[in-house]
Design a protein around this motif. Structure first.
Motif, PDB file in Angstrom:
ATOM      1  N   SER A 257       0.822  -1.214   0.000  1.00 17.68           N
ATOM      2  CA  SER A 257       0.000   0.000   0.000  1.00 17.68           C
ATOM      3  C   SER A 257       0.853   1.259   0.000  1.00 17.68           C
ATOM      4  N   MET A 262      -1.132   5.148   0.308  1.00 25.00           N
ATOM      5  CA  MET A 262      -2.495   4.945   0.786  1.00 25.00           C
ATOM      6  C   MET A 262      -2.661   5.454   2.210  1.00 25.00           C
ATOM      7  N   ILE A 264      -5.735   4.933   4.737  1.00 25.87           N
ATOM      8  CA  ILE A 264      -6.999   4.213   4.887  1.00 25.87           C
ATOM      9  C   ILE A 264      -7.489   4.367   6.317  1.00 25.87           C
ATOM     10  N   ASP A 287      -9.270  -2.452  -4.588  1.00 21.63           N
ATOM     11  CA  ASP A 287     -10.192  -2.646  -3.474  1.00 21.63           C
ATOM     12  C   ASP A 287      -9.741  -3.802  -2.586  1.00 21.63           C
ATOM     13  N   VAL A 290      -6.932  -2.663  -0.412  1.00 22.76           N
ATOM     14  CA  VAL A 290      -7.404  -1.813   0.680  1.00 22.76           C
ATOM     15  C   VAL A 290      -7.904  -2.661   1.847  1.00 22.76           C
ATOM     16  N   ILE A 384     -16.832   0.855   0.857  1.00 24.64           N
ATOM     17  CA  ILE A 384     -15.558   1.521   0.564  1.00 24.64           C
ATOM     18  C   ILE A 384     -15.866   2.823  -0.166  1.00 24.64           C
ATOM     19  N   TYR A 386     -13.749   6.244  -1.665  1.00 22.52           N
ATOM     20  CA  TYR A 386     -12.489   6.925  -1.921  1.00 22.52           C
ATOM     21  C   TYR A 386     -12.704   8.437  -1.925  1.00 22.52           C
ATOM     22  N   CYS A 417      -9.006   6.786   1.457  1.00 17.66           N
ATOM     23  CA  CYS A 417     -10.327   6.162   1.455  1.00 17.66           C
ATOM     24  C   CYS A 417     -10.767   5.825   2.873  1.00 17.66           C
TER      25      CYS A 417
END
Length: 483
Positions: A257, A262, A264, A287, A290, A384, A386, A417
């Motif tokens: 990631s 990322m 998250i 996805d 994530v 989810i 984003y 996200c």
């Protein structure tokens, strides 16, 4: 040459050492599930830059409007006085909703029972009532056809031509303000010299620094995943292997990631799936990445060759996954049987499924395929969402290939996200698989701030079914007969 070689070796060591230390630091932080907060600080700085750019864009636009109004000797039209038709769609808002250009009175669905927002005049026609010349409703025993009876359907058709619900979800979101990426909005970088400098510096950072670093982290992360899964695969099957695989999987995917910067945020982690089937809305191929940064899942999909096949074989060594041959993918009985076998073993990781079957642009949720809701067991919904201000995670496979998509992702600012784990759901006794799928879809759409659509995502690749048109024609004939 002999005199130059020592200097070359020193230069290489100077460049190599920081990268080695960076990789070791990332591996260590990923293995313990921690972060130094650098990415969140980076995201907060970006938000301030975006706000600074937005203010300068508004000032530049006001100056341009003022100059044009002076030339034409006409006062500028204030933004609040614009007609409704001038309102553009503004996706990318925090609540995830999107604005429509037109206000619909009826929307036709794949079948008549899914039609909604029917106008009062249609309800009267359907029940055998029509308004008289005074506007009052009177009952007609023998309903005669009038041209006005079909105008509502004609209007609905024209509204769909202007702005239909399907094609709009397969295009990238439009942002409220410029995010310094020219590919996502108009070219605002030349409005003022300050914006030009900021955009040029951002271009250098993204392409000259972030892109090479992210590619390097990606290749090291894939190599690290292959090595770790190979080591786990040598262990005998049992609880110990599953526990080791859980920690190794989260470590490897957290490392990967980093190649997309990322950030998250996981909500309601007490609802995190432990087994059964996990279903989520589908925006991007990442996805799965994530979700696997926070939990270990089994994957289901078609067996591939090449690089994807290498990853599939590596993952299968450490954990049970379901891969189908091309000839088996469309056989629902084989898929259902494999799913039942997987969830029947309590110690197996939850299997991750994206029931939409295609990527949607982060604004909506489309029809869930009923296959994964027919096998029984517990369903764990996950939503989810984003943040499109930092980069567009949606993959438009009809327009961009995988390499182009990865280049866009790695040259974006970041991937930010939110993930919501929702309470587990089970199918009711008298509930069909389709009804259960729609109920799960509605929960995901509500929690993620997404638009709940009834349409099949495969309309991205095919035309509307002939049966849908025939059902609407039959429904309209019933209205005329007063049934």
């Amino acid at each position: 040459m002999a005199l130059i070689m020592p200097f070359v070796s020193v230069a290489i060591s100077i460049l190599y050492t920081p990268f080695l230390l960076l990789i070791l630091c990332i591996i260590f932080l990923a293995s313990i599930g921690k972060s130094l907060g650098v990415r969140r600080l980076y995201v907060n700085i970006l938000l301030k830059l975006f706000e600074y750019g937005r203010q300068h864009i508004e000032v530049a636009k006001r100056i341009q409007r003022h100059d044009s109004s002076d030339e034409e000797d006409e006062p500028p039209v204030p933004p609040e006085d614009k007609p409704p038709s001038a309102i553009i769609k503004e996706n990318g808002s925090l609540n995830g909703t999107k604005m429509s250009v037109i206000e619909r009175e009826e929307i036709l669905g794949p079948s008549p029972e899914l039609n909604y927002k029917r106008s009062s005049s249609q309800e009267r026609v359907k029940n055998g009532h029509t308004p008289d010349h005074k506007g009052e409703v009177s009952v007609q025993n023998n309903l005669e056809f009038h041209l006005s009876h079909c105008l509502d359907l004609v209007k609905a058709g024209m509204e769909s031509i202007i702005e239909d619900q399907v094609t709009s979800v397969f295009e990238a979101e439009e942002l409220r303000s410029w995010n310094l990426l020219t590919r996502t909005n108009r070219q605002y970088e030349f409005l003022t010299w300050r914006l030009t400098i900021i955009w040029a510096m951002g271009f250098i950072v993204r392409y000259m620094f972030l892109l090479p670093l992210r590619i390097f982290i990606f290749f090291v992360g894939v190599w690290w995943l292959l090595v770790c899964t190979a080591c786990v695969g040598t262990l005998p099957d049992g609880p110990f292997k599953q526990k080791i695989n859980y920690g190794v999987s989260i470590m490897c995917f957290n490392f990967l990631s980093r190649c997309l910067s990322m950030v998250i945020t996981y909500h309601n982690t007490h609802n995190k799936p432990k087994n059964g089937i996990c279903v989520a809305n589908h925006t991007s191929p990442i996805d799965a990445l994530v979700l696997m940064c926070d939990n270990c899942y089994s994957l289901i999909g078609q067996r591939h060759n090449g690089f994807l096949g290498l990853l599939q074989r590596a993952l299968s060594r450490a954990s049970p996954h379901i891969w189908f041959e091309r000839s088996e993918v469309k056989d629902r009985h084989i898929v259902a049987q494999r799913l039942k076998e997987h969830i029947s073993v309590p110690d197996n990781p939850p299997i991750l499924i994206f029931p939409e079957g295609t990527c949607i642009n982060n604004t909506s949720v489309m029809q869930f395929k009923k296959g994964s809701f027919e096998v029984g067991g517990t369903i764990y919904p996950v939503a989810i969402k984003y943040d499109p201000r930092f980069g567009d995670a949606f993959w438009n496979s009809a327009r961009y290939g995988m390499l182009h998509y990865l280049l866009n992702m790695m040259t974006s600012w970041a991937i930010v996200c939110d993930v919501w784990y929702l309470p587990a759901m089970r199918r009711a006794e008298n509930e069909s698989a389709v009804e259960f799928a729609n109920r799960v879809k509605g929960v995901i759409a509500t929690r993620g701030g997404l638009v709940d659509l009834m349409w099949d995502g495969q309309l991205k690749r095919m035309k509307a079914k002939k049966e849908w048109r025939e059902l609407q024609q039959e429904e309209f004939s019933k209205r005329l007969k007063g049934e």
